[in-house]
Scaffold this motif. Sequence first.
Motif, PDB file in Angstrom:
ATOM      1  N   ARG A  62       0.466 115.760  49.454  1.00 44.71           N
ATOM      2  CA  ARG A  62      -0.230 115.833  50.753  1.00 44.71           C
ATOM      3  C   ARG A  62      -1.414 114.872  50.769  1.00 44.71           C
ATOM      4  N   ASN A  63      -1.816 114.465  51.976  1.00 46.87           N
ATOM      5  CA  ASN A  63      -2.976 113.580  52.113  1.00 46.87           C
ATOM      6  C   ASN A  63      -4.249 114.399  52.242  1.00 46.87           C
ATOM      7  N   ASN A  64      -5.361 113.719  52.539  1.00 45.98           N
ATOM      8  CA  ASN A  64      -6.649 114.423  52.606  1.00 45.98           C
ATOM      9  C   ASN A  64      -6.768 115.327  53.827  1.00 45.98           C
ATOM     10  N   ARG A  65      -5.829 115.232  54.775  1.00 49.09           N
ATOM     11  CA  ARG A  65      -5.813 116.150  55.921  1.00 49.09           C
ATOM     12  C   ARG A  65      -4.799 117.269  55.706  1.00 49.09           C
ATOM     13  N   GLU A 118       2.849 113.836  52.825  1.00 47.93           N
ATOM     14  CA  GLU A 118       3.013 112.387  52.848  1.00 47.93           C
ATOM     15  C   GLU A 118       4.460 112.028  53.171  1.00 47.93           C
TER      16      GLU A 118
END
Length: 273
Positions: free
Chosen positions: A56-59, A63
């Motif tokens: 997962r990304n920072n939000r 991905e």
Amino acid sequence: MADQPYQCFRFKDSEYKVPIQPIDGEPFVLLDDIHGRTGYKGESFSCKSNPVRFVRNNRYEREIPLRIPAMPDSIIDCDIVEGMIGVTTIHNKLDRLQKSVERIDEKVDKIDLDMEILKKKADALLRQTFQLAEFTVPRLFIILPDTTSKLKQMNRFRNCFRLFFFCEHEEQCHLAFHDGYELDQPGKFIQKYGPYLKNMITVVNVALTVSSVLIPQLGHVASGIYIPEVLRDKRFLTNFQAKLKPLSAMLDEHIPSNDILITLLQHAGNCII
């Protein structure tokens, strides 16, 4: 050439080798590859009873492409969760729904813009046609069938009409605050002003179509100004439009028209239908 590294997956007591893909220097296994090699259609994985999470990304959004970390020295189990719909399927549906909403929003914005442009063009055309800015007295008028006329009551076979003027406000044109004028010789009046009335009906129909203000907004009228009973009627607009149809049909039958003006105005109205 080095051999392609593989991640071992276990699904229904069978083991499958799925290629490991390097992304940004880190080893991952793509969900599409897992589905293609194992036949497993779910999205729940574990290794030694510990869940294996998607990257997962920072939000905290997964991905793309969907992938999990590779663990080449271990076997990753494809977990079967009864009754659970694949998360990918839900996300795909949500993405499609979001794109559909965005397309609808774009179309609504374009319709609103087109409506505003057509309204301005219709109002401008109406002013240019009749040179509104050069006059200080009402010159725009229309007649409508009058079923309440005393002359009609005396002779039920007589066609009676009432004359209505428009107030030519600098920003908007609307019916004047007046009950209208009963025509005692409608035949002569129509014979003289028939061509004008045909054009005026076309202008009015287009103005109503693009929401030009032809019916005064009574809520904005200053106190002390007389508002005729005919305008107080909540059915006035519906009756107004309904009365235009037989009048237009009668004029079409007996009076030649300005084809160029009518074609331009009707085209402007048809653009938003």
